[in-house]
Design a protein around this motif. Structure first.
Motif, PDB file in Angstrom:
ATOM      1  N   UNK A 168      22.578   0.564  -3.821  1.00 16.13           N
ATOM      2  CA  UNK A 168      23.120   0.774  -2.477  1.00 16.13           C
ATOM      3  C   UNK A 168      22.591  -0.312  -1.541  1.00 16.13           C
ATOM      4  N   UNK A 169      23.424  -0.745  -0.600  1.00 20.40           N
ATOM      5  CA  UNK A 169      22.961  -1.673   0.420  1.00 20.40           C
ATOM      6  C   UNK A 169      22.120  -0.917   1.435  1.00 20.40           C
ATOM      7  N   UNK A 170      20.954  -1.457   1.766  1.00 20.25           N
ATOM      8  CA  UNK A 170      20.086  -0.835   2.761  1.00 20.25           C
ATOM      9  C   UNK A 170      19.785  -1.856   3.849  1.00 20.25           C
ATOM     10  N   UNK A 171      19.692  -1.369   5.081  1.00 25.23           N
ATOM     11  CA  UNK A 171      19.425  -2.224   6.239  1.00 25.23           C
ATOM     12  C   UNK A 171      18.024  -2.009   6.811  1.00 25.23           C
ATOM     13  N   UNK A 172      17.228  -1.211   6.136  1.00 25.67           N
ATOM     14  CA  UNK A 172      15.828  -1.043   6.520  1.00 25.67           C
ATOM     15  C   UNK A 172      15.057  -0.605   5.290  1.00 25.67           C
ATOM     16  N   UNK A 173      13.773  -0.950   5.290  1.00 33.80           N
ATOM     17  CA  UNK A 173      12.935  -0.468   4.206  1.00 33.80           C
ATOM     18  C   UNK A 173      11.730   0.242   4.801  1.00 33.80           C
ATOM     19  N   UNK A 174      11.271   1.216   4.060  1.00 37.78           N
ATOM     20  CA  UNK A 174      10.138   2.035   4.464  1.00 37.78           C
ATOM     21  C   UNK A 174       8.939   1.622   3.625  1.00 37.78           C
ATOM     22  N   UNK A 175       7.840   1.266   4.303  1.00 35.91           N
ATOM     23  CA  UNK A 175       6.634   0.823   3.608  1.00 35.91           C
ATOM     24  C   UNK A 175       5.551   1.884   3.738  1.00 35.91           C
ATOM     25  N   UNK A 176       5.070   2.390   2.605  1.00 40.52           N
ATOM     26  CA  UNK A 176       3.983   3.371   2.636  1.00 40.52           C
ATOM     27  C   UNK A 176       2.671   2.651   2.912  1.00 40.52           C
ATOM     28  N   UNK A 177       1.645   3.415   3.224  1.00 38.79           N
ATOM     29  CA  UNK A 177       0.335   2.838   3.499  1.00 38.79           C
ATOM     30  C   UNK A 177      -0.268   2.266   2.216  1.00 38.79           C
ATOM     31  N   UNK A 178      -0.748   1.016   2.255  1.00 46.41           N
ATOM     32  CA  UNK A 178      -1.359   0.443   1.043  1.00 46.41           C
ATOM     33  C   UNK A 178      -2.702   1.080   0.744  1.00 46.41           C
ATOM     34  N   UNK A 179      -3.079   1.018  -0.530  1.00 50.08           N
ATOM     35  CA  UNK A 179      -4.375   1.533  -0.986  1.00 50.08           C
ATOM     36  C   UNK A 179      -5.089   0.439  -1.780  1.00 50.08           C
ATOM     37  N   UNK A 180      -6.361   0.641  -2.032  1.00 49.83           N
ATOM     38  CA  UNK A 180      -7.143  -0.341  -2.783  1.00 49.83           C
ATOM     39  C   UNK A 180      -6.545  -0.582  -4.167  1.00 49.83           C
ATOM     40  N   UNK A 181      -5.973   0.443  -4.775  1.00 45.55           N
ATOM     41  CA  UNK A 181      -5.353   0.286  -6.089  1.00 45.55           C
ATOM     42  C   UNK A 181      -4.197  -0.700  -6.069  1.00 45.55           C
ATOM     43  N   UNK A 182      -3.499  -0.785  -4.943  1.00 46.63           N
ATOM     44  CA  UNK A 182      -2.408  -1.763  -4.829  1.00 46.63           C
ATOM     45  C   UNK A 182      -2.967  -3.183  -4.888  1.00 46.63           C
ATOM     46  N   UNK A 183      -4.099  -3.400  -4.234  1.00 42.00           N
ATOM     47  CA  UNK A 183      -4.741  -4.719  -4.280  1.00 42.00           C
ATOM     48  C   UNK A 183      -5.212  -5.002  -5.710  1.00 42.00           C
ATOM     49  N   UNK A 184      -5.734  -3.987  -6.385  1.00 38.35           N
ATOM     50  CA  UNK A 184      -6.187  -4.158  -7.765  1.00 38.35           C
ATOM     51  C   UNK A 184      -5.028  -4.547  -8.679  1.00 38.35           C
ATOM     52  N   UNK A 185      -3.872  -3.941  -8.477  1.00 43.05           N
ATOM     53  CA  UNK A 185      -2.716  -4.225  -9.341  1.00 43.05           C
ATOM     54  C   UNK A 185      -2.014  -5.538  -8.993  1.00 43.05           C
ATOM     55  N   UNK A 186      -1.810  -5.826  -7.698  1.00 42.47           N
ATOM     56  CA  UNK A 186      -0.965  -6.948  -7.283  1.00 42.47           C
ATOM     57  C   UNK A 186      -1.744  -8.097  -6.649  1.00 42.47           C
ATOM     58  N   UNK A 187      -3.019  -7.880  -6.323  1.00 49.65           N
ATOM     59  CA  UNK A 187      -3.830  -8.899  -5.675  1.00 49.65           C
ATOM     60  C   UNK A 187      -3.756  -8.758  -4.164  1.00 49.65           C
ATOM     61  N   UNK A 188      -4.753  -9.309  -3.476  1.00 45.34           N
ATOM     62  CA  UNK A 188      -4.769  -9.259  -2.018  1.00 45.34           C
ATOM     63  C   UNK A 188      -3.840 -10.346  -1.496  1.00 45.34           C
ATOM     64  N   UNK A 189      -2.780  -9.981  -0.780  1.00 45.69           N
ATOM     65  CA  UNK A 189      -1.812 -10.981  -0.331  1.00 45.69           C
ATOM     66  C   UNK A 189      -2.274 -11.796   0.873  1.00 45.69           C
ATOM     67  N   UNK A 190      -3.432 -11.491   1.422  1.00 44.23           N
ATOM     68  CA  UNK A 190      -3.925 -12.177   2.621  1.00 44.23           C
ATOM     69  C   UNK A 190      -5.282 -12.797   2.330  1.00 44.23           C
ATOM     70  N   UNK A 191      -5.461 -14.026   2.766  1.00 43.12           N
ATOM     71  CA  UNK A 191      -6.746 -14.716   2.663  1.00 43.12           C
ATOM     72  C   UNK A 191      -7.063 -15.336   4.009  1.00 43.12           C
TER      73      UNK A 191
END
Length: 134
Positions: free
Chosen positions: A56-79
């Motif tokens: 489906x085409x969407x015009x907005x996305x919903x972002x949940x609150x990040x957790x430390x596990x997200x950084x563990x899996x995908x890496x810290x996107x900010x330096x």
């Protein structure tokens, strides 16, 4: 040579214009803690819709609150570099946006760059250390 007289400079008549007072930003000590984001963060895709996992085409996305596990899996996107500049690692941020929105990475990669940056900059603060903890 042409002997032209210099034009006479006549000062403006009437009342003088008031100069607005300078805007002085408060020092970091005067500013309270950053306002907390309310989760989920909704980012409107202004320039181009994307497809979600159901096609489906969407015009907005919903972002949940990040957790430390997200950084563990995908890496810290900010330096933060040695000059204090905040840098975004685009690949890691794309995977983080995908994980937090539940939209597959290939669909995130189809986003308009301006919409992608809107998501990235909304999330940036979540991955910075808080100096108050030092």
């Amino acid at each position: 040579m042409d002997d032209k007289p210099e034009p006479e400079i006549i000062p403006p008549s009437g009342t003088k214009r008031a100069v607005p007072p300078p805007e002085i930003e408060p020092s970091p000590d005067e500013v309270g803690p950053l306002e907390q984001d309310e989760w989920p963060i909704i980012v409107k895709l202004i320039y181009k819709p994307i497809r979600n996992n159901r096609g489906e085409d969407v015009r907005e996305i919903s972002l949940r609150e990040p957790r430390a596990g997200d950084i563990n899996r995908y890496g810290n996107p900010i330096r933060v570099n040695q000059d204090g500049d905040v840098l975004i690692d685009e690949r890691k941020m794309s995977y983080m946006i995908a994980a937090l929105s539940g939209v597959l990475p290939p669909f995130i990669e189809e986003m308009d760059p301006r919409d992608w940056n809107s998501c990235a900059y909304r999330l940036r603060r979540c991955f910075l250390p808080d100096p108050a903890a030092w």
